[in-house]
Write a protein that holds these residues in place. Structure first.
Motif, PDB file in Angstrom:
ATOM      1  N   HIS A  21       0.775  -1.239   0.000  1.00 28.54           N
ATOM      2  CA  HIS A  21       0.000   0.000   0.000  1.00 28.54           C
ATOM      3  C   HIS A  21       0.810   1.295   0.000  1.00 28.54           C
ATOM      4  O   HIS A  21       0.229   2.369   0.144  1.00 28.54           O
ATOM      5  N   VAL A  22       2.113   1.223  -0.164  1.00 24.93           N
ATOM      6  CA  VAL A  22       2.928   2.431  -0.276  1.00 24.93           C
ATOM      7  C   VAL A  22       3.419   2.529  -1.720  1.00 24.93           C
ATOM      8  O   VAL A  22       4.015   1.592  -2.244  1.00 24.93           O
ATOM      9  N   THR A  23       3.143   3.671  -2.344  1.00 23.68           N
ATOM     10  CA  THR A  23       3.514   3.873  -3.743  1.00 23.68           C
ATOM     11  C   THR A  23       4.874   4.564  -3.853  1.00 23.68           C
ATOM     12  O   THR A  23       5.403   5.084  -2.876  1.00 23.68           O
ATOM     13  N   ASP A  25       5.323   7.335  -5.340  1.00 21.42           N
ATOM     14  CA  ASP A  25       5.052   8.742  -5.017  1.00 21.42           C
ATOM     15  C   ASP A  25       5.071   8.962  -3.511  1.00 21.42           C
ATOM     16  O   ASP A  25       5.585   9.977  -3.031  1.00 21.42           O
ATOM     17  N   ASP A  26       4.498   8.029  -2.761  1.00 19.95           N
ATOM     18  CA  ASP A  26       4.517   8.133  -1.299  1.00 19.95           C
ATOM     19  C   ASP A  26       5.964   8.173  -0.793  1.00 19.95           C
ATOM     20  O   ASP A  26       6.310   9.010   0.047  1.00 19.95           O
ATOM     21  N   ARG A  65       0.288   6.935   5.191  1.00 21.34           N
ATOM     22  CA  ARG A  65      -0.046   6.862   3.767  1.00 21.34           C
ATOM     23  C   ARG A  65      -0.535   5.458   3.388  1.00 21.34           C
ATOM     24  O   ARG A  65      -1.468   5.317   2.602  1.00 21.34           O
ATOM     25  N   ALA A  66       0.092   4.439   3.945  1.00 21.41           N
ATOM     26  CA  ALA A  66      -0.335   3.065   3.665  1.00 21.41           C
ATOM     27  C   ALA A  66      -1.771   2.847   4.138  1.00 21.41           C
ATOM     28  O   ALA A  66      -2.569   2.208   3.452  1.00 21.41           O
ATOM     29  N   LYS A  68      -4.133   5.152   4.473  1.00 22.55           N
ATOM     30  CA  LYS A  68      -5.012   5.891   3.558  1.00 22.55           C
ATOM     31  C   LYS A  68      -5.186   5.129   2.243  1.00 22.55           C
ATOM     32  O   LYS A  68      -6.308   4.979   1.749  1.00 22.55           O
ATOM     33  N   ASN A  69      -4.085   4.625   1.695  1.00 27.01           N
ATOM     34  CA  ASN A  69      -4.148   3.885   0.434  1.00 27.01           C
ATOM     35  C   ASN A  69      -4.924   2.575   0.591  1.00 27.01           C
ATOM     36  O   ASN A  69      -5.694   2.196  -0.296  1.00 27.01           O
ATOM     37  N   SER A  72      -8.626   3.317   0.649  1.00 30.01           N
ATOM     38  CA  SER A  72      -9.120   3.605  -0.699  1.00 30.01           C
ATOM     39  C   SER A  72      -9.285   2.320  -1.499  1.00 30.01           C
ATOM     40  O   SER A  72     -10.279   2.133  -2.202  1.00 30.01           O
ATOM     41  N   THR A  73      -8.316   1.434  -1.374  1.00 34.11           N
ATOM     42  CA  THR A  73      -8.377   0.153  -2.074  1.00 34.11           C
ATOM     43  C   THR A  73      -9.574  -0.661  -1.598  1.00 34.11           C
ATOM     44  O   THR A  73     -10.275  -1.290  -2.397  1.00 34.11           O
TER      45      THR A  73
END
Length: 91
Positions: A21-23, A25-26, A65-66, A68-69, A72-73
């Motif tokens: 879950h970390v991109t 961009d993150d 961030r993970a 939040k992602n 969303s997923t």
């Protein structure tokens, strides 16, 4: 309850969550915010390097961030399940 400890590697659960879950961009944004390099963040995420006093703040930001992602997923998955069930119910 999982915790982050200095001079310890991330737990398997946190590592998996970060990998899923970390991109990129993150990673880049957290590097800009904290000064911890992307390569260090990747090594921590892969359990190749342990968390230090300097990297702890960056790891906490990645965890936020993970989360939040992942949320969303999860929402996207629920919408997809609803659409798929509706489609299959019509067959």
């Amino acid at each position: 309850m999982e915790t982050i400890r200095e001079k310890k590697y991330l737990s398997d659960g946190l590592s998996e969550a970060f990998n899923n879950h970390v991109t990129r961009d993150d990673l880049s944004e957290v590097q800009k915010e904290t000064g911890v390099s992307v390569s260090t963040l990747i090594a921590i995420r892969k359990q190749e390097q342990f968390v230090t006093e300097r990297s702890e703040t960056a790891v906490v930001e990645l965890a936020k961030r993970a989360l939040k992602n992942a949320s969303s997923t999860e929402k996207e998955a629920r919408r997809s399940l609803k659409s798929l069930k509706s489609f299959l119910d019509c067959i």
